[in-house]
Each structure stands twice: as structure tokens, then as C-alpha cells.
Write a protein that holds these residues in place. Structure first.
Motif, PDB file in Angstrom:
ATOM      1  N   TYR A  32       0.898  -1.158   0.000  1.00  5.49           N
ATOM      2  CA  TYR A  32       0.000   0.000   0.000  1.00  5.49           C
ATOM      3  C   TYR A  32       0.930   1.199   0.000  1.00  5.49           C
ATOM      4  O   TYR A  32       1.797   1.318   0.878  1.00  5.49           O
ATOM      5  CB  TYR A  32      -0.886  -0.061   1.230  1.00  5.49           C
ATOM      6  N   ILE A  33       0.815   2.069  -1.014  1.00  5.19           N
ATOM      7  CA  ILE A  33       1.759   3.170  -1.170  1.00  5.19           C
ATOM      8  C   ILE A  33       1.036   4.511  -1.298  1.00  5.19           C
ATOM      9  O   ILE A  33      -0.090   4.582  -1.778  1.00  5.19           O
ATOM     10  CB  ILE A  33       2.681   2.950  -2.386  1.00  5.19           C
ATOM     11  N   LEU A  34       1.725   5.574  -0.847  1.00  3.09           N
ATOM     12  CA  LEU A  34       1.233   6.948  -0.974  1.00  3.09           C
ATOM     13  C   LEU A  34       2.274   7.755  -1.740  1.00  3.09           C
ATOM     14  O   LEU A  34       3.475   7.635  -1.472  1.00  3.09           O
ATOM     15  CB  LEU A  34       1.053   7.606   0.393  1.00  3.09           C
ATOM     16  N   GLU A  35       1.814   8.606  -2.651  1.00  2.00           N
ATOM     17  CA  GLU A  35       2.734   9.472  -3.370  1.00  2.00           C
ATOM     18  C   GLU A  35       3.339  10.477  -2.392  1.00  2.00           C
ATOM     19  O   GLU A  35       2.627  11.078  -1.581  1.00  2.00           O
ATOM     20  CB  GLU A  35       2.021  10.201  -4.508  1.00  2.00           C
ATOM     21  N   VAL A  36       4.651  10.657  -2.460  1.00  2.00           N
ATOM     22  CA  VAL A  36       5.357  11.543  -1.533  1.00  2.00           C
ATOM     23  C   VAL A  36       4.863  12.983  -1.666  1.00  2.00           C
ATOM     24  O   VAL A  36       4.611  13.649  -0.664  1.00  2.00           O
ATOM     25  CB  VAL A  36       6.889  11.460  -1.763  1.00  2.00           C
ATOM     26  N   ASP A  37       4.703  13.470  -2.901  1.00  2.00           N
ATOM     27  CA  ASP A  37       4.300  14.863  -3.117  1.00  2.00           C
ATOM     28  C   ASP A  37       2.795  15.103  -3.056  1.00  2.00           C
ATOM     29  O   ASP A  37       2.348  16.248  -3.023  1.00  2.00           O
ATOM     30  CB  ASP A  37       4.840  15.360  -4.463  1.00  2.00           C
ATOM     31  N   ASP A  38       2.011  14.040  -3.069  1.00  2.00           N
ATOM     32  CA  ASP A  38       0.551  14.165  -3.013  1.00  2.00           C
ATOM     33  C   ASP A  38      -0.021  12.946  -2.283  1.00  2.00           C
ATOM     34  O   ASP A  38      -0.458  11.983  -2.917  1.00  2.00           O
ATOM     35  CB  ASP A  38      -0.035  14.261  -4.423  1.00  2.00           C
ATOM     36  N   PRO A  39      -0.015  12.968  -0.927  1.00  2.00           N
ATOM     37  CA  PRO A  39      -0.449  11.800  -0.160  1.00  2.00           C
ATOM     38  C   PRO A  39      -1.892  11.362  -0.414  1.00  2.00           C
ATOM     39  O   PRO A  39      -2.285  10.280  -0.016  1.00  2.00           O
ATOM     40  CB  PRO A  39      -0.264  12.226   1.294  1.00  2.00           C
ATOM     41  N   LYS A  40      -2.684  12.203  -1.088  1.00  2.00           N
ATOM     42  CA  LYS A  40      -4.041  11.784  -1.445  1.00  2.00           C
ATOM     43  C   LYS A  40      -4.017  10.771  -2.587  1.00  2.00           C
ATOM     44  O   LYS A  40      -4.993  10.092  -2.842  1.00  2.00           O
ATOM     45  CB  LYS A  40      -4.889  12.992  -1.831  1.00  2.00           C
ATOM     46  N   ASN A  41      -2.875  10.692  -3.271  1.00  2.00           N
ATOM     47  CA  ASN A  41      -2.716   9.738  -4.366  1.00  2.00           C
ATOM     48  C   ASN A  41      -2.133   8.443  -3.792  1.00  2.00           C
ATOM     49  O   ASN A  41      -0.944   8.351  -3.522  1.00  2.00           O
ATOM     50  CB  ASN A  41      -1.795  10.305  -5.448  1.00  2.00           C
ATOM     51  N   TYR A  42      -2.992   7.468  -3.583  1.00  2.00           N
ATOM     52  CA  TYR A  42      -2.554   6.187  -3.021  1.00  2.00           C
ATOM     53  C   TYR A  42      -2.814   5.071  -4.016  1.00  2.00           C
ATOM     54  O   TYR A  42      -3.647   5.190  -4.912  1.00  2.00           O
ATOM     55  CB  TYR A  42      -3.273   5.898  -1.699  1.00  2.00           C
ATOM     56  N   LYS A  43      -2.062   4.012  -3.851  1.00  2.00           N
ATOM     57  CA  LYS A  43      -2.200   2.864  -4.745  1.00  2.00           C
ATOM     58  C   LYS A  43      -1.957   1.579  -3.958  1.00  2.00           C
ATOM     59  O   LYS A  43      -1.318   1.591  -2.907  1.00  2.00           O
ATOM     60  CB  LYS A  43      -1.190   2.936  -5.888  1.00  2.00           C
ATOM     61  N   PHE A  44      -2.452   0.491  -4.502  1.00  2.00           N
ATOM     62  CA  PHE A  44      -2.155  -0.845  -4.009  1.00  2.00           C
ATOM     63  C   PHE A  44      -1.457  -1.561  -5.153  1.00  2.00           C
ATOM     64  O   PHE A  44      -1.812  -1.375  -6.319  1.00  2.00           O
ATOM     65  CB  PHE A  44      -3.441  -1.579  -3.623  1.00  2.00           C
ATOM     66  N   ALA A  45      -0.457  -2.364  -4.816  1.00  2.00           N
ATOM     67  CA  ALA A  45       0.314  -3.033  -5.864  1.00  2.00           C
ATOM     68  C   ALA A  45       0.765  -4.410  -5.407  1.00  2.00           C
ATOM     69  O   ALA A  45       0.904  -4.675  -4.214  1.00  2.00           O
ATOM     70  CB  ALA A  45       1.525  -2.183  -6.236  1.00  2.00           C
ATOM     71  N   GLU A  46       1.015  -5.257  -6.402  1.00  2.00           N
ATOM     72  CA  GLU A  46       1.600  -6.566  -6.142  1.00  2.00           C
ATOM     73  C   GLU A  46       3.086  -6.482  -6.461  1.00  2.00           C
ATOM     74  O   GLU A  46       3.481  -5.851  -7.444  1.00  2.00           O
ATOM     75  CB  GLU A  46       0.939  -7.635  -7.018  1.00  2.00           C
ATOM     76  N   VAL A  47       3.902  -7.105  -5.615  1.00  2.00           N
ATOM     77  CA  VAL A  47       5.345  -7.121  -5.819  1.00  2.00           C
ATOM     78  C   VAL A  47       5.759  -8.556  -6.116  1.00  2.00           C
ATOM     79  O   VAL A  47       5.483  -9.462  -5.340  1.00  2.00           O
ATOM     80  CB  VAL A  47       6.090  -6.611  -4.564  1.00  2.00           C
TER      81      VAL A  47
END
Length: 88
Positions: A32-47
Motif C-alpha cells: 500500500y503506497i502513498l505518493e510523496v508529493d501528493d499523499p491523497k494519491n494512493y495505490k495498491f500493488a503486487e510485488v
């Protein structure tokens, strides 16, 4: 690539993201990740190895399984942090 909570990663969109949480579900790793410059921009990803694949919003079944697990992991991390602060 070993990705853990608090790591900063750069995705193909040339934006930096902080890893908020990392879980395993059905033998796969997810973040679960948040963009550093825009924490409202979040994503879920598979690694998988060195590959990070964003989970698209239309993958509702997978997201409905993952989101509660990320919530539990975040809650656990919060209480661990709180315990460390009170023990200092």
C-alpha cells in the motif's frame, strides 16, 4: 527487490511513493503506497521480484480482500510504535 514499510520507491510514472504497509496474501506480496508529493494519491500493488504491478480499481474482489489486511497491518504498526514510545 526487498520492499518494506517506510521505503521510498520510484514507479514508472516517475513519481516517488512511500510504502505504508506490506502484506502477504495467498502466497503473494502486496504493498500500500502513498505518493510523496501528493499523499491523497494512493495505490495498491503486487510485488513479484523486481516488478511492481499496480492493482487497478476495477479489481474489486482482490481489493476487498486486501484492504482489511492492510488496515490490520497498519493498526499493528501503530501499536508497536506507541509501545516503543511509551517504553523510552
Amino acid at each position: 527487490m526487498d520492499i518494506n514499510a517506510k521505503n521510498i520507491i520510484l514507479l514508472d510514472d516517475n513519481r516517488e511513493y512511500v510504502v505504508v504497509s506490506k502484506i502477504e496474501h495467498k502466497s503473494r506480496k502486496y504493498i500500500y503506497i502513498l505518493e510523496v508529493d501528493d499523499p491523497k494519491n494512493y495505490k495498491f500493488a503486487e510485488v513479484e521480484g523486481d516488478e511492481i504491478s499496480i492493482i487497478e480499481p476495477d479489481e474489486k474482489v482482490l481489493l476487498s480482500e486486501l484492504i482489511p489486511l492492510f488496515g490490520l497491518d497498519s493498526k499493528k504498526s501503530f501499536y508497536e510504535l506507541l509501545a516503543n514510545l511509551t517504553n523510552e
